[in-house]
Write a protein that holds these residues in place. Structure first.
Motif, PDB file in Angstrom:
ATOM      1  N   ALA A   1      24.200  25.525  36.286  1.00 19.97           N
ATOM      2  CA  ALA A   1      24.803  24.250  36.682  1.00 19.97           C
ATOM      3  C   ALA A   1      26.201  24.074  36.096  1.00 19.97           C
ATOM      4  CB  ALA A   1      23.911  23.089  36.265  1.00 19.97           C
ATOM      5  N   GLN A   2      27.019  23.334  36.846  1.00 17.89           N
ATOM      6  CA  GLN A   2      28.338  22.905  36.392  1.00 17.89           C
ATOM      7  C   GLN A   2      28.337  21.381  36.284  1.00 17.89           C
ATOM      8  OE1 GLN A   2      30.898  25.042  35.625  1.00 17.89           O
ATOM      9  NE2 GLN A   2      29.407  26.672  36.008  1.00 17.89           N
ATOM     10  N   PRO A   3      28.994  20.812  35.270  1.00 18.22           N
ATOM     11  CA  PRO A   3      29.013  19.351  35.151  1.00 18.22           C
ATOM     12  C   PRO A   3      29.839  18.713  36.253  1.00 18.22           C
ATOM     13  CG  PRO A   3      30.452  20.360  33.517  1.00 18.22           C
ATOM     14  CD  PRO A   3      29.706  21.474  34.162  1.00 18.22           C
ATOM     15  N   ALA A   4      29.358  17.597  36.768  1.00 17.18           N
ATOM     16  CA  ALA A   4      30.064  16.886  37.829  1.00 17.18           C
ATOM     17  C   ALA A   4      31.164  16.011  37.244  1.00 17.18           C
ATOM     18  CB  ALA A   4      29.080  16.021  38.618  1.00 17.18           C
ATOM     19  N   ASN A   5      32.244  15.881  38.012  1.00 15.60           N
ATOM     20  CA  ASN A   5      33.366  15.037  37.618  1.00 15.60           C
ATOM     21  C   ASN A   5      33.105  13.598  38.052  1.00 15.60           C
ATOM     22  OD1 ASN A   5      36.116  13.731  37.815  1.00 15.60           O
ATOM     23  ND2 ASN A   5      36.714  15.761  37.065  1.00 15.60           N
ATOM     24  N   LYS A   6      33.518  12.650  37.240  1.00 13.10           N
ATOM     25  CA  LYS A   6      33.333  11.231  37.569  1.00 13.10           C
ATOM     26  C   LYS A   6      33.998  10.867  38.897  1.00 13.10           C
ATOM     27  CE  LYS A   6      31.195   9.596  33.804  1.00 13.10           C
ATOM     28  NZ  LYS A   6      29.903   8.866  33.849  1.00 13.10           N
ATOM     29  N   ARG A   7      35.014  11.624  39.290  1.00 10.65           N
ATOM     30  CA  ARG A   7      35.723  11.321  40.526  1.00 10.65           C
ATOM     31  C   ARG A   7      34.862  11.542  41.769  1.00 10.65           C
ATOM     32  NH1 ARG A   7      40.021  14.014  37.827  1.00 10.65           N
ATOM     33  NH2 ARG A   7      39.641  15.912  39.027  1.00 10.65           N
ATOM     34  N   LEU A   8      33.686  12.161  41.600  1.00 10.14           N
ATOM     35  CA  LEU A   8      32.793  12.370  42.742  1.00 10.14           C
ATOM     36  C   LEU A   8      32.098  11.087  43.196  1.00 10.14           C
ATOM     37  CD1 LEU A   8      31.020  15.779  41.973  1.00 10.14           C
ATOM     38  CD2 LEU A   8      32.627  15.284  43.813  1.00 10.14           C
ATOM     39  N   GLN A   9      32.193  10.019  42.397  1.00 10.17           N
ATOM     40  CA  GLN A   9      31.541   8.762  42.753  1.00 10.17           C
ATOM     41  C   GLN A   9      31.891   8.353  44.184  1.00 10.17           C
ATOM     42  OE1 GLN A   9      29.380   6.921  40.903  1.00 10.17           O
ATOM     43  NE2 GLN A   9      29.148   5.441  42.560  1.00 10.17           N
ATOM     44  N   ASN A  10      30.852   8.071  44.983  1.00 13.76           N
ATOM     45  CA  ASN A  10      30.953   7.609  46.369  1.00 13.76           C
ATOM     46  C   ASN A  10      31.445   8.683  47.339  1.00 13.76           C
ATOM     47  OD1 ASN A  10      30.372   5.432  48.123  1.00 13.76           O
ATOM     48  ND2 ASN A  10      32.556   5.069  48.395  1.00 13.76           N
ATOM     49  N   SER A  11      31.549   9.927  46.900  1.00 10.17           N
ATOM     50  CA  SER A  11      31.971  10.995  47.802  1.00 10.17           C
ATOM     51  C   SER A  11      30.759  11.612  48.497  1.00 10.17           C
ATOM     52  CB  SER A  11      32.746  12.071  47.039  1.00 10.17           C
ATOM     53  OG  SER A  11      31.921  12.684  46.070  1.00 10.17           O
ATOM     54  N   ASN A  12      31.005  12.355  49.558  1.00  8.67           N
ATOM     55  CA  ASN A  12      29.957  13.066  50.275  1.00  8.67           C
ATOM     56  C   ASN A  12      29.851  14.487  49.742  1.00  8.67           C
ATOM     57  OD1 ASN A  12      29.480  10.866  52.023  1.00  8.67           O
ATOM     58  ND2 ASN A  12      31.147  11.504  53.350  1.00  8.67           N
ATOM     59  N   VAL A  13      28.622  14.967  49.563  1.00  7.63           N
ATOM     60  CA  VAL A  13      28.399  16.320  49.065  1.00  7.63           C
ATOM     61  C   VAL A  13      27.308  16.990  49.895  1.00  7.63           C
ATOM     62  CG1 VAL A  13      29.133  15.887  46.682  1.00  7.63           C
ATOM     63  CG2 VAL A  13      26.759  15.447  47.333  1.00  7.63           C
ATOM     64  N   THR A  14      27.347  18.314  49.941  1.00  5.46           N
ATOM     65  CA  THR A  14      26.297  19.100  50.583  1.00  5.46           C
ATOM     66  C   THR A  14      25.400  19.667  49.497  1.00  5.46           C
ATOM     67  OG1 THR A  14      27.767  19.689  52.401  1.00  5.46           O
ATOM     68  CG2 THR A  14      25.810  21.053  52.100  1.00  5.46           C
ATOM     69  N   VAL A  15      24.101  19.458  49.626  1.00  8.16           N
ATOM     70  CA  VAL A  15      23.166  19.851  48.577  1.00  8.16           C
ATOM     71  C   VAL A  15      21.996  20.621  49.181  1.00  8.16           C
ATOM     72  CG1 VAL A  15      23.763  17.825  47.185  1.00  8.16           C
ATOM     73  CG2 VAL A  15      21.805  17.706  48.725  1.00  8.16           C
TER      74      VAL A  15
END
Length: 296
Positions: free
Chosen positions: A145-159
């Motif tokens: 795992a890599q730590p997520a950046n706070k800037r990802l808040q409210n963004s769309n991601v593929t999981v």
């Protein structure tokens, strides 16, 4: 045969025919497709490749080793399932898919991976020298795992869903951030290995994500609401002289919908805080805010 299959091994080139070389390792002979080899191999020279048993039960080597090996994990793509056996995963071998046993899959078959889903697996060899896929556990996902950046808040991601629990679904993003989807943030439970489009609704201090599969409010509006919102957005000042008190015939003539449909659309957009209703008309929420400021 022990400690040969599912690994990179080195052997001696002992023979060839029109289509294959033959490489011997500890008394076992492996076929090597000549189509993989750019320069001819020397007899009695050595060759290193990945060893496995192909779909015809021949011992084979390939120079293009898959990422999934004994004690090494890599993503593979599910190609089919068999109720009595498990799911077959393509890890990149030219003529062999790897089975993940039904014993390692969810109890409910509808949650099994389907064609095109992805699984992170390593390989294991059983007592009969058959290779099986081993699903990565939570510790493996934590390790990559890599730590997520706070800037990802409210963004769309593929999981990709990798762990299904009653408390929720654990997933990993395409960029290897770990996430969690609470049952309240989904309509149906995802399958194991299913690729999903999610929205980040929280970023924890440890770099993990809280995610939702539910659409944003404006994405969830119905056709009538979308049409009404578009009409307001294309008006000169974000305002229309219609309200829930307007004449049904005027509403029908302008919007092409009944007054009941109009009122439901207005209610939906107001609940979504996209519009306001005052002074006998409808206003885009932002325009109403600006108008309020300029009149003070």
């Amino acid at each position: 045969m022990a400690d040969l299959l599912g690994r990179l091994i080195t052997g001696k080139v002992t023979d060839e025919n029109e289509t294959d070389y033959f490489v011997q390792v500890e008394g076992t002979t492996f076929r090597l497709d000549k189509a993989e080899i750019k320069k001819p191999l020397r007899m009695n020279g050595t060759f290193t490749g990945f060893a496995y048993e192909n779909e015809n039960h021949d011992m084979q080597m390939t120079r293009d080793a898959p990422k999934s090996q004994i004690d090494r994990y890599g993503f593979g793509t599910v190609v089919r399932s068999q109720r009595t056996l498990g799911v077959f995963v393509n890890i990149g071998l030219p003529n062999k898919d790897i089975v993940v046993s039904l014993d390692d899959l969810p109890d409910m078959m509808e949650l099994w991976p389907q064609q095109g889903d992805r699984l992170l697996i390593a390989l294991r060899e059983d007592a009969k020298h058959r290779l099986w896929g081993v699903l990565a556990d939570g510790d493996i996902y934590q390790a990559i795992a890599q730590p997520a950046n706070k800037r990802l808040q409210n963004s769309n991601v593929t999981v990709t869903a990798y762990q299904l629990k009653l408390v929720g679904t654990r997933v990993i993003t395409d960029h290897f951030e770990l996430g969690f989807i609470h049952p309240s943030e989904r309509e149906t439970e995802p399958r194991l290995g299913e690729e999903l489009k999610a929205r980040v609704i929280g970023v924890h201090d440890d770099g993990t994500l809280n995610l939702s599969l539910r659409p944003r409010t404006f994405e969830a509006i119905d056709d009538d609401s979308a049409m009404l919102l578009a009409a307001l957005e294309h008006s000169e000042d974000g305002h229309l002289d219609f309200s829930d008190k307007s004449d049904p015939a005027a509403i029908k003539a302008y919007f092409g919908i009944s007054k009941g449909q109009f009122k439901r659309a207005v209610g939906h957009l107001m609940k979504a805080r996209k519009i306001t209703q005052h002074d006998g008309g409808l206003w885009l929420a932002d325009e109403a805010s600006e108008t309020s400021k300029t009149t003070k």
